[in-house]
Design an enzyme around this catalytic site. Structure first.
Site, mmCIF file in Angstrom:
data_model
loop_
_atom_site.group_PDB
_atom_site.id
_atom_site.type_symbol
_atom_site.label_atom_id
_atom_site.label_comp_id
_atom_site.label_asym_id
_atom_site.label_seq_id
_atom_site.Cartn_x
_atom_site.Cartn_y
_atom_site.Cartn_z
ATOM 1 N N GLY A 75 16.870 42.007 94.011
ATOM 2 C CA GLY A 75 16.537 41.595 92.561
ATOM 3 C C GLY A 75 17.506 42.196 91.492
ATOM 4 N N GLU A 123 16.138 45.989 99.366
ATOM 5 C CA GLU A 123 16.706 44.636 99.798
ATOM 6 C C GLU A 123 17.658 43.838 98.898
ATOM 7 O OE1 GLU A 123 12.907 42.537 100.194
ATOM 8 O OE2 GLU A 123 12.504 43.635 102.006
ATOM 9 N N PRO A 124 18.780 44.311 98.371
ATOM 10 C CA PRO A 124 19.599 43.636 97.701
ATOM 11 C C PRO A 124 20.290 42.576 98.431
ATOM 12 C CG PRO A 124 20.718 45.640 98.320
ATOM 13 C CD PRO A 124 19.411 45.667 98.939
ATOM 14 N N GLY A 125 20.307 41.345 97.547
ATOM 15 C CA GLY A 125 21.331 40.517 98.247
ATOM 16 C C GLY A 125 22.292 40.034 97.053
ATOM 17 N N ARG A 159 23.560 26.009 91.989
ATOM 18 C CA ARG A 159 22.908 26.975 91.052
ATOM 19 C C ARG A 159 23.117 26.227 89.684
ATOM 20 N NH1 ARG A 159 24.356 31.375 89.770
ATOM 21 N NH2 ARG A 159 22.281 32.335 89.577
ATOM 22 N N TYR A 217 19.262 25.832 88.348
ATOM 23 C CA TYR A 217 18.807 26.796 87.604
ATOM 24 C C TYR A 217 19.224 26.615 86.021
ATOM 25 C CZ TYR A 217 17.973 28.988 92.348
ATOM 26 O OH TYR A 217 17.676 29.125 93.690
ATOM 27 N N CYS A 250 26.784 11.151 92.526
ATOM 28 C CA CYS A 250 26.134 10.238 91.673
ATOM 29 C C CYS A 250 24.998 10.589 90.925
ATOM 30 C CB CYS A 250 26.304 8.857 92.364
ATOM 31 S SG CYS A 250 27.591 8.491 93.250
ATOM 32 N N GLU A 251 24.978 11.822 90.195
ATOM 33 C CA GLU A 251 23.828 12.274 89.297
ATOM 34 C C GLU A 251 24.326 12.816 88.265
ATOM 35 O OE1 GLU A 251 20.714 14.219 91.157
ATOM 36 O OE2 GLU A 251 20.796 13.416 93.351
ATOM 37 N N TYR A 303 23.842 32.850 96.922
ATOM 38 C CA TYR A 303 23.218 31.601 96.805
ATOM 39 C C TYR A 303 24.263 30.379 96.534
ATOM 40 C CZ TYR A 303 19.683 35.153 96.827
ATOM 41 O OH TYR A 303 18.716 36.229 97.069
HETATM 42 C C1 LIG Z 1 15.229 36.938 97.728
HETATM 43 C C2 LIG Z 1 14.777 38.255 98.142
HETATM 44 C C3 LIG Z 1 15.512 39.506 98.235
HETATM 45 C C4 LIG Z 1 17.054 39.405 97.470
HETATM 46 O O1 LIG Z 1 16.995 39.176 96.053
HETATM 47 P P1 LIG Z 1 18.313 39.587 95.295
HETATM 48 O O2 LIG Z 1 18.116 39.002 94.041
HETATM 49 O O3 LIG Z 1 19.343 38.453 95.996
HETATM 50 O O4 LIG Z 1 18.650 40.803 95.500
HETATM 51 C C5 LIG Z 1 15.094 40.512 98.428
HETATM 52 N N1 LIG Z 1 13.919 40.626 98.950
HETATM 53 C C6 LIG Z 1 12.863 39.300 99.182
HETATM 54 C C7 LIG Z 1 11.753 39.624 99.727
HETATM 55 C C8 LIG Z 1 13.573 38.320 98.926
HETATM 56 O O5 LIG Z 1 12.742 37.021 98.680
#
Ligand SMILES: *Cc1c(COP(=O)(O)O)cnc(C)c1O
Length: 421
Positions: free
Chosen positions: A239, A275-277, A314, A318, A346-347, A375
């Site tokens: 997050g 859990e960083p993405g 995105r 968002y 076409c939107e 994403y």
């Molecule tokens: C989406 C998600 C993440 C990653 O979130 P980021 O904002 O990309 O870091 C980690 N854990 C869970 C359970 C998620 O759904």
């Protein structure tokens, strides 16, 4: 910091000119920087140094096989949210012991898949899910390691669609009911409680909600231990936000986030997972497009690109901001003018930015969207029968296509005509 910089007026990915990739693969395409992925992973590793920890890369942000294989080679575990992601992680050589399974709607088939292939833990999100997992594991004669995802009722102050830790959100179980739910889990066969999971949302630009949530997790750890549960692992979710707007945003650094982790849950003797993405993959990627037309409208000028909302959703989904820059810098002193930057779909929603200031653009000019590594490609579609665009990975002075563009025949032949037509 990323590795997309101008050298002699030309935007590069590490040491490769973007224009060279464009000539080789044709626009639009995504390009990722290996050095940036590595750097972001290492920032988290440094931030958590001194703690027993595992960084589980959230694959949903960018799940290309080459990207996850690179992350795994750095030592990352994986956070998966579907059977498909689980199989991708395994195909990239990630051992089951480094894969955590998150998500509110795991099916019995997905549970079986993970229990057969090996799993570090399931982050269970509800009591019905707990019961199904118990049955599946018990029938297989195995034990499923679990945490329960608690919803701490904290407002992450992020976009409505990516806030997950408020009581009205669909995720986890209310933290107030946690002791009851853990007692229930302990009574079920086939499950082994190992810890607690929390994830309050994405693109957080303030540390306070993390601090509040993690303090609640620390308190719960004491309560659950007092109830007789063994809590040895805390999964703190992902997050942490990234600067989408380089000129006016500076979200907290992983190092500062690490301080919050240490301050709130560092002395509980638990193994820490994060859990960083987005923070790992977001600024490690660009979307590169060409200008098709420059169209003078009523009081505004439209830049019509060959990339569209199906390639990067995105902004449409968002209202997200991406910095948009020319691949070849304009001559010094060139004046900027406002453009509405749009795609061909076409939107009206196929608008990337309104009244964005850029130096003059000609048809054929290359344009890059920054912060498009997370994403982006994973949320793309073939709407308007526009082929999924290629993904390219750069390392130093080399680049490789890591997902090729399908041909139109590939797309057409994916459909089948019933015999009776
Ligand atoms: C989406 C998600 C993440 C990653 O979130 P980021 O904002 O990309 O870091 C980690 N854990 C869970 C359970 C998620 O759904």
């Amino acid at each position: 910091m990323d590795h997309f910089l101008y050298q002699n007026g030309a935007l590069h990915a590490e040491k490769v000119p973007i224009a060279e990739i464009a000539a080789a693969v044709r626009t639009p395409f995504y390009v990722y920087s290996t050095a940036t992925l590595t750097r972001h992973y290492q920032l988290f590793a440094e931030a958590l140094s001194g703690l027993d920890h595992l960084i589980c890369y959230a694959m949903k942000s960018n799940s290309n096989q080459a990207v996850i294989q690179h992350m795994a080679s750095l030592g990352a575990g994986m956070d998966v949210v579907s059977g498909g992601e689980y199989l991708r992680a395994k195909a990239a050589g990630v051992p089951g012991q480094r894969i955590v399974f998150s998500g509110v709607g795991k099916t019995a088939d997905e549970m079986r898949l993970a229990l057969e292939g090996g799993i570090r833990q399931f982050n269970v999100e509800s009591e019905p899910e707990m019961q199904v997992l118990s049955q599946v594991a018990d029938n297989m004669g195995v034990t499923a390691p679990i945490t329960v995802r608690v919803n701490p009722d904290v407002d992450a102050k992020t976009h409505e669609k990516i806030a997950t830790g408020r009581k009205e959100d669909k995720f986890g179980i209310p933290i107030a009911r946690a002791r009851e739910v853990y007692a229930h889990a302990a009574a079920l066969p086939g499950l082994k409680i190992i810890g607690i999971d929390v994830h309050i949302g994405s693109q957080l630009t303030d540390l306070a909600p993390f601090e509040t949530a993690y303090n609640k997790v620390a308190e719960l750890t004491h309560q659950l231990r007092a109830d007789g549960h063994e809590i040895t692992r805390l999964d703190l979710g992902g997050g942490l936000g990234i600067p989408y707007e380089h000129s006016n945003s500076a979200p907290p650094l992983p190092l500062e986030y690490g301080e919050v982790v240490k301050r709130t849950v560092g002395d509980l003797g638990c193994e820490i997972e994060i859990e960083p993405g987005r923070l790992i993959s977001g600024n490690a990627g660009l979307l590169v497009a060409s200008t098709i037309y420059v169209k003078e409208g009523e009081g505004r000028c439209f830049l019509i690109l060959d990339a569209a909302m199906n390639d990067l959703i995105r902004p449409a989904m968002y209202g997200a901001h991406h910095d948009i820059v020319p691949v070849i810098e304009a001559a010094p002193g060139a004046e900027q003018q406002p453009f509405d930057i749009v795609g061909p779909v076409c939107e009206s929603g196929d608008t990337f930015a309104k009244q964005r200031h850029l130096t003059p653009v000609e048809p054929g000019d290359l344009i890059a969207f920054r912060s498009a590594g997370a994403y982006g490609a994973v949320m793309s579609s073939e709407y308007n029968s526009r082929p999924l665009i290629p993904e390219v990975l750069v390392q130093g002075d080399q680049f490789a296509v890591i997902r090729a563009r399908p041909t139109f025949d590939d797309i057409i032949n994916r459909d089948t005509i019933p015999e009776w037509l």
